[in-house]
Motif scaffolding. Structure first.
Motif, PDB file in Angstrom:
ATOM      1  N   GLU A 247      13.937   1.880   4.966  1.00  0.00           N
ATOM      2  CA  GLU A 247      14.706   1.893   3.709  1.00  0.00           C
ATOM      3  C   GLU A 247      15.457   3.209   3.495  1.00  0.00           C
ATOM      4  O   GLU A 247      16.394   3.260   2.696  1.00  0.00           O
TER       5      GLU A 247
ATOM      6  N   MET B 155       3.256  -9.213  10.442  1.00  0.00           N
ATOM      7  CA  MET B 155       2.719  -8.395  11.542  1.00  0.00           C
ATOM      8  C   MET B 155       1.271  -7.998  11.285  1.00  0.00           C
ATOM      9  O   MET B 155       0.803  -6.994  11.820  1.00  0.00           O
TER      10      MET B 155
ATOM     11  N   ASN C  50       7.521  -0.085  -2.801  1.00  0.00           N
ATOM     12  CA  ASN C  50       7.919  -1.490  -2.898  1.00  0.00           C
ATOM     13  C   ASN C  50       6.713  -2.418  -2.902  1.00  0.00           C
ATOM     14  O   ASN C  50       5.593  -1.986  -2.708  1.00  0.00           O
TER      15      ASN C  50
ATOM     16  N   LYS D 153       9.096  -8.644   1.399  1.00  0.00           N
ATOM     17  CA  LYS D 153       9.118  -7.281   0.838  1.00  0.00           C
ATOM     18  C   LYS D 153      10.214  -7.205  -0.203  1.00  0.00           C
ATOM     19  O   LYS D 153      11.361  -7.524   0.083  1.00  0.00           O
TER      20      LYS D 153
ATOM     21  N   ASN E 245       4.236   3.573  -1.594  1.00  0.00           N
ATOM     22  CA  ASN E 245       4.559   4.080  -2.928  1.00  0.00           C
ATOM     23  C   ASN E 245       5.669   3.303  -3.591  1.00  0.00           C
ATOM     24  O   ASN E 245       5.795   3.306  -4.807  1.00  0.00           O
TER      25      ASN E 245
ATOM     26  N   GLU F  43       8.851 -11.406   9.721  1.00  0.00           N
ATOM     27  CA  GLU F  43       7.659 -11.718  10.499  1.00  0.00           C
ATOM     28  C   GLU F  43       6.421 -11.059   9.881  1.00  0.00           C
ATOM     29  O   GLU F  43       6.456  -9.910   9.474  1.00  0.00           O
TER      30      GLU F  43
ATOM     31  N   ASP G 174       0.833  -1.207   0.000  1.00  0.00           N
ATOM     32  CA  ASP G 174       0.000   0.000   0.000  1.00  0.00           C
ATOM     33  C   ASP G 174       0.863   1.250   0.000  1.00  0.00           C
ATOM     34  O   ASP G 174       0.363   2.362  -0.023  1.00  0.00           O
TER      35      ASP G 174
ATOM     36  N   ASP H 201       9.959  -0.514   7.908  1.00  0.00           N
ATOM     37  CA  ASP H 201      10.277   0.260   6.708  1.00  0.00           C
ATOM     38  C   ASP H 201      11.446   1.253   6.856  1.00  0.00           C
ATOM     39  O   ASP H 201      11.301   2.433   6.518  1.00  0.00           O
TER      40      ASP H 201
HETATM   41  N1  LIG Z   1       6.023  -7.494   8.009  1.00  0.00           N
HETATM   42  C1  LIG Z   1       4.808  -7.098   7.626  1.00  0.00           C
HETATM   43  N2  LIG Z   1       3.709  -7.748   8.059  1.00  0.00           N
HETATM   44  C2  LIG Z   1       2.474  -7.356   7.674  1.00  0.00           C
HETATM   45  N3  LIG Z   1       2.229  -6.325   6.847  1.00  0.00           N
HETATM   46  C3  LIG Z   1       3.278  -5.630   6.395  1.00  0.00           C
HETATM   47  C4  LIG Z   1       4.615  -5.975   6.747  1.00  0.00           C
HETATM   48  N4  LIG Z   1       5.448  -5.106   6.136  1.00  0.00           N
HETATM   49  C5  LIG Z   1       4.672  -4.283   5.431  1.00  0.00           C
HETATM   50  N5  LIG Z   1       3.366  -4.583   5.576  1.00  0.00           N
HETATM   51  C6  LIG Z   1       2.214  -3.904   4.940  1.00  0.00           C
HETATM   52  O1  LIG Z   1       2.630  -3.389   3.702  1.00  0.00           O
HETATM   53  C7  LIG Z   1       2.524  -1.965   3.711  1.00  0.00           C
HETATM   54  C8  LIG Z   1       3.711  -1.373   2.962  1.00  0.00           C
HETATM   55  O2  LIG Z   1       4.902  -1.688   3.668  1.00  0.00           O
HETATM   56  P1  LIG Z   1       6.127  -0.691   3.688  1.00  0.00           P
HETATM   57  O3  LIG Z   1       5.712   0.601   4.298  1.00  0.00           O
HETATM   58  O4  LIG Z   1       7.272  -1.402   4.303  1.00  0.00           O
HETATM   59  O5  LIG Z   1       6.348  -0.505   2.120  1.00  0.00           O
HETATM   60  P2  LIG Z   1       6.912   0.684   1.258  1.00  0.00           P
HETATM   61  O6  LIG Z   1       6.678   0.351  -0.142  1.00  0.00           O
HETATM   62  O7  LIG Z   1       8.324   0.938   1.673  1.00  0.00           O
HETATM   63  O8  LIG Z   1       5.980   1.899   1.674  1.00  0.00           O
HETATM   64  P3  LIG Z   1       6.265   3.481   1.512  1.00  0.00           P
HETATM   65  O9  LIG Z   1       5.986   3.864   0.120  1.00  0.00           O
HETATM   66  O10 LIG Z   1       5.283   4.063   2.507  1.00  0.00           O
HETATM   67  O11 LIG Z   1       7.688   3.702   1.886  1.00  0.00           O
HETATM   68  C9  LIG Z   1       2.440  -1.565   5.172  1.00  0.00           C
HETATM   69  O12 LIG Z   1       1.737  -0.364   5.367  1.00  0.00           O
HETATM   70  C10 LIG Z   1       1.735  -2.750   5.782  1.00  0.00           C
HETATM   71  O13 LIG Z   1       0.346  -2.595   5.608  1.00  0.00           O
END
Ligand SMILES: Nc1ncnc2c1ncn2[C@@H]1O[C@H](COP(=O)(O)OP(=O)(O)OP(=O)(O)O)[C@@H](O)[C@H]1O
Ligand SMILES: [Mg+2]
Length: 386
Positions: free
Chosen positions: A251, A111, A38, A55, A36, A109, A34, A249
């Motif tokens: 990164e 979550m 990954n 991820k 932007n 994990e 959800d 997150d």
């Molecule tokens: N370990 C996890 N367990 C369960 N859900 C997760 C996990 N990691 C990420 N998510 C879900 O995926 C979504 C996106 O994860 P994350 O924020 O790490 O990605 P992103 O692409 O880096 O996002 P952003 O664009 O905000 O930086 C989180 O908001 C969460 O809903």
């Protein structure tokens, strides 16, 4: 085999290949990306007793596609940050089961029993007594361990070299720490804020203070940071009756000023407070800056006697913590402003029936935090501004 982009159907075989799945039956997989940037997949066994999150960083920004290339080595930064935090605060991050640098993929994990803090706050929930304290401790434990107080000099130099993250730092330097103060195609805002956006662009005093914070961001290699510690990077909930707070997150991790992590959290807490004020749902919002700072300071002072270089004396600790406090306020101000008149906005404000009054208050608060940060020496002073 080289870098391959994983689709939902590839995940079961991928997890087997990497030694993360040996059940006879394949997991059920769903994509939950959800953000932007990954892709995130959740893989669950049919009986629901086992599950993992995967991820993967793509070589572009997920929501933009190949027209906006982005180095996938941001996943290396994420894995590196988790590796360091795991040594000192393993209870405050997801357990990491493996990192695959060839595919820029992290297996961790699941979550999904927890909730993203921003989502809960937007629904009107209070923070409760634990969240901000755990975040303050998280910043103290992670930053102390990766500073010159927690690490031998040579190891620190190696960490700094390994953690250089030019592409992601450039995003912050531009999107957070300059664009909102100049004319830029990325910027946008509600028309009810036209006057303030113009006033901020013309405010040379404000601009010089932001330049100072921006230069500190570029040059102050105090500790390994999370780099994006907003309320959407925190999950909270309960497991076996005990409160759980998990930061995820990282990164944008790099070696920078500790105040950048605290400041981002504070900015998001202050904006959520303005949302609650607008909706008449204020609860414990007013306490969060103080709670996180006190937990940070207490934990940093608790760790101080373990420092590797005792030339740094107790009086220097006081001076260092004052500097972190002041810089945190400044970065909080820049984060508030950029989230209202810059590129990426916050649902806390955009989903309000009328976002203008709360946004105006937040913008003016953000400016005060930047230009008066040296005079605001306690959480009480910040509370008085509100
Ligand atoms: N370990 C996890 N367990 C369960 N859900 C997760 C996990 N990691 C990420 N998510 C879900 O995926 C979504 C996106 O994860 P994350 O924020 O790490 O990605 P992103 O692409 O880096 O996002 P952003 O664009 O905000 O930086 C989180 O908001 C969460 O809903
Ligand atoms: Mg991210």
């Amino acid at each position: 085999m080289g870098y391959r982009i994983l689709e939902t159907d590839d995940i079961p075989a991928y997890l087997r290949e990497r030694g993360h799945w040996d059940d006879p039956a394949d997991p059920r997989v769903r994509e939950v990306s959800d953000g932007n940037m990954n892709r995130v997949f959740l893989a669950t066994s049919a009986d629901g007793t086992r599950s993992l999150a995967v991820k993967q960083a793509l070589p572009w920004v997920r929501v933009a596609g190949p027209s906006w290339p982005m180095n996938p080595d941001r996943a290396d930064a994420e894995a590196r940050a988790y590796e360091q935090v795991a040594k000192v605060a393993p209870d405050k991050i997801p357990a990491v089961h493996g990192y695959d640098p060839e595919n820029y993929a992290l297996v961790m994990e699941d979550m999904s029993d927890l909730e993203v803090l921003r989502t809960l706050l937007n629904e009107g929930a209070p923070y409760g007594p634990h969240t901000s304290a755990r975040i303050g401790e998280f910043v103290a434990q992670f930053s102390f361990a990766t500073s010159d107080f927690g690490m031998a000099s040579a190891d620190r130099k190696a960490l700094i070299a390994a953690s250089v993250s030019p592409e992601l730092c450039k995003i912050t330097e531009d999107v957070v720490l300059s664009e909102p103060y100049i004319e830029h195609e990325h910027n946008h805002w509600h028309e009810g804020l036209d006057d303030l956006a113009a006033r901020f662009r013309a405010d040379t005093g404000l601009r010089t203070e932001v330049a100072d914070l921006r230069h500190t961001f570029m040059t102050s290699a105090q500790a390994l940071l999370h780099g994006d510690l907003h309320t959407g990077s925190i999950m909270v909930g309960e497991r076996e009756g005990a409160p759980v707070v998990r930061v995820f997150d990282p990164e944008f991790s790099f070696v920078g000023p500790i105040g950048y992590d605290l400041g981002l959290y504070w900015a998001n807490a202050l904006v959520s407070q303005e949302r609650a004020r607008a909706l008449g749902t204020l609860s414990d919002h007013d306490d969060q800056l103080r709670l996180s700072w006190e937990a940070f300071e207490t934990e940093f002072r608790r760790l101080w006697p373990t420092r590797v270089d005792p030339f740094f004396d107790d009086a220097y600790l006081d001076r260092f913590l004052r500097r972190v406090w002041t810089e945190s306020l400044g970065y909080a101000g820049t984060e508030i402003i950029r989230r209202i008149i810059g590129f990426a906005h916050l649902t806390d404000l955009t989903t309000l029936p009328d976002p203008v009054p709360a946004s105006r208050r937040a913008l003016l608060l953000g400016r005060e935090l930047i230009v008066r940060r040296a005079q605001l020496t306690t959480p009480e002073h910040v509370r008085a501004l509100l």
